[in-house]
Design a protein around this motif. Structure first.
Motif, mmCIF file in Angstrom:
data_model
loop_
_atom_site.group_PDB
_atom_site.id
_atom_site.type_symbol
_atom_site.label_atom_id
_atom_site.label_comp_id
_atom_site.label_asym_id
_atom_site.label_seq_id
_atom_site.Cartn_x
_atom_site.Cartn_y
_atom_site.Cartn_z
ATOM 1 N N ASP A 1 19.234 -26.576 8.027
ATOM 2 C CA ASP A 1 20.653 -26.896 7.848
ATOM 3 C C ASP A 1 21.469 -26.410 9.048
ATOM 4 O O ASP A 1 22.416 -27.090 9.485
ATOM 5 N N ALA B 1 25.402 -19.987 7.784
ATOM 6 C CA ALA B 1 24.286 -20.380 6.925
ATOM 7 C C ALA B 1 24.239 -19.448 5.716
ATOM 8 O O ALA B 1 24.144 -18.227 5.867
ATOM 9 N N THR C 1 16.978 -21.753 5.318
ATOM 10 C CA THR C 1 18.187 -22.503 5.666
ATOM 11 C C THR C 1 18.247 -22.901 7.142
ATOM 12 O O THR C 1 19.251 -23.445 7.596
ATOM 13 N N LYS D 1 20.848 -28.812 11.877
ATOM 14 C CA LYS D 1 21.570 -30.076 11.691
ATOM 15 C C LYS D 1 23.045 -29.930 12.063
ATOM 16 O O LYS D 1 23.641 -30.855 12.627
#
Length: 400
Positions: free
Chosen positions: A386, A371, A383, A389
């Motif tokens: 993200d 990240a 972050t 995900k």
């Protein structure tokens, strides 16, 4: 808005609530089963995607711990001097306090939370979430928008998070001889097996995925090595095989006796239980500017978890190659992780990729994610989503 006010608002997932077993639920939502928990309460997750049962669960565990020739420090000066000895270049302190191995066993009360989808569906897969040093189980469900629990629930999983031994609402035994890595590996394995055998919430989970952060990743990784059939898949966050920055990390935390640092929260703990000194220490260890909200840092400091000497002395000793683990594994790090990457997970190579390849030679699928502009506490950065995900995509690609 103060940090405490922020956390209060973050925990309110709906405008209307109905009474439930020891807690509150959004109107029209039925309480999940509380079997396996003592003194259960029921409440929504921070973002409201889950309905969670919290309480205490019993765990009988045993392990071969290290016998340390080390006494609980008398005061803060002794604590500081201990870590100066521990990090000094060329020091033989670590070797001098080791006195062989000894068996530790007992029945322990573990503070835990089982979360299920708020829509009433019953997942067949559960993720066992093991937090790292400096946090408790709510690292995984920290605030709306920073809740891995909410994300996992929305992807169709149940989650089971718990306070590691010696942390939060779990038992707080001897912080040197008992609360160590080997025993915590045994506890994690027992919890995973209990989830598979319908011990909590009356639910039989056919798939159990181990997810860890930092020391929790070391524990999860050790389970895959020692008990290769316990987890179907593993996600290790804030983790690598690089231990060179651990002294810098310990120094940055500026560890203090917990009962002196936060007397209201830790008054019952002896001097073998420690916490980071301040929000500045917390930022050094877990955050990377400007990729975080100052309110999240303040909230993290207010809710910080304790760590023991036994854990600090054994955190690097429990991980080993999982030669017989065949399930999918991914390592997810902040690119600027301090303790496991010395601030740069891409130097001199991708340290997450190197670790997953070295530790899992038989894995059916391996991957990694860094990240950007993110420190050790991945879940507490902008972050975070993200990273979540990536984890969700990796598991789905591998049919988990």
């Amino acid at each position: 808005m103060t940090a405490l006010t922020f956390l209060t608002f973050a925990g309110l997932a709906a405008a209307q609530y109905s009474n439930s077993v020891g807690g509150a639920l959004p109107a029209g939502i039925d309480a999940p089963m509380t079997s396996g928990f003592s003194n259960p309460t029921v409440q929504p997750s921070r973002g409201g995607a889950a309905i969670c049962v919290s309480g205490h669960v019993p765990v009988m565990a045993s392990a071969e711990n290290v016998m340390f020739n080390f006494s609980i420090p008398a005061n803060e000066s002794d604590v500081t001097d201990t870590f100066l000895k521990y990090i000094t270049q060329g020091s033989t302190f670590a070797q001098s306090i080791m006195g062989g191995m000894h068996n530790v066993s007992g029945n322990y009360s573990i503070g835990a939370t089982l979360c299920m989808p708020a829509n009433g569906t019953i997942p067949s897969s559960v993720q066992l979430l093991t937090h790292g040093i400096g946090f408790d189980r709510y690292y995984w469900d920290f605030a709306a928008g920073y809740s891995y629990v909410d994300y996992a629930i929305e992807q169709g999983y149940a989650t089971f998070s718990y306070d590691r031994l010696g942390v939060g609402l779990s038992s707080t035994p001897d912080p040197i001889q008992v609360v160590q890595g080997p025993l915590e590996v045994s506890i994690a394995n027992q919890l995973a097996m209990s989830l598979r055998n319908s011990k909590f919430g009356g639910t039989n989970f056919s798939t159990v995925i181990g997810v860890g952060h930092s020391f929790g990743s070391a524990i999860t990784q050790a389970v895959t090595s020692m008990h290769p059939t316990t987890f179907d898949a593993a996600i290790l966050t804030g983790f690598s095989m690089n231990q060179t920055a651990i002294p810098a990390f310990v120094t940055a935390l500026n560890l203090q006796i917990a009962s002196q640092n936060q007397p209201y929260r830790f008054a019952g703990l002896n001097n073998g239980y420690l916490v980071d000194y301040s929000a500045v220490s917390n930022q050094y260890g877990f955050f990377r500017a400007p990729n975080f909200d100052p309110l999240i840092l303040a909230a993290g400091e207010a809710a910080k978890g304790s760590v023991t000497f036994g854990e600090l002395f054994t955190q690097a000793a429990i991980a080993s190659p999982a030669m017989n683990f065949t399930g999918p594994v991914a390592i997810v790090n902040g690119a600027a992780d301090l303790p496991f990457c010395f601030g740069n997970c891409s130097y001199p190579m991708n340290l997450a990729e190197a670790a997953v390849n070295a530790l899992y030679p038989a894995s059916m699928a391996k991957d990694n994610y860094l990240a950007p502009s993110t420190g050790h506490g991945v879940n507490l950065h902008y972050t975070a989503m993200d990273a979540y995900k990536f984890i969700g995509s990796f598991l789905k690609q591998n049919r988990y």
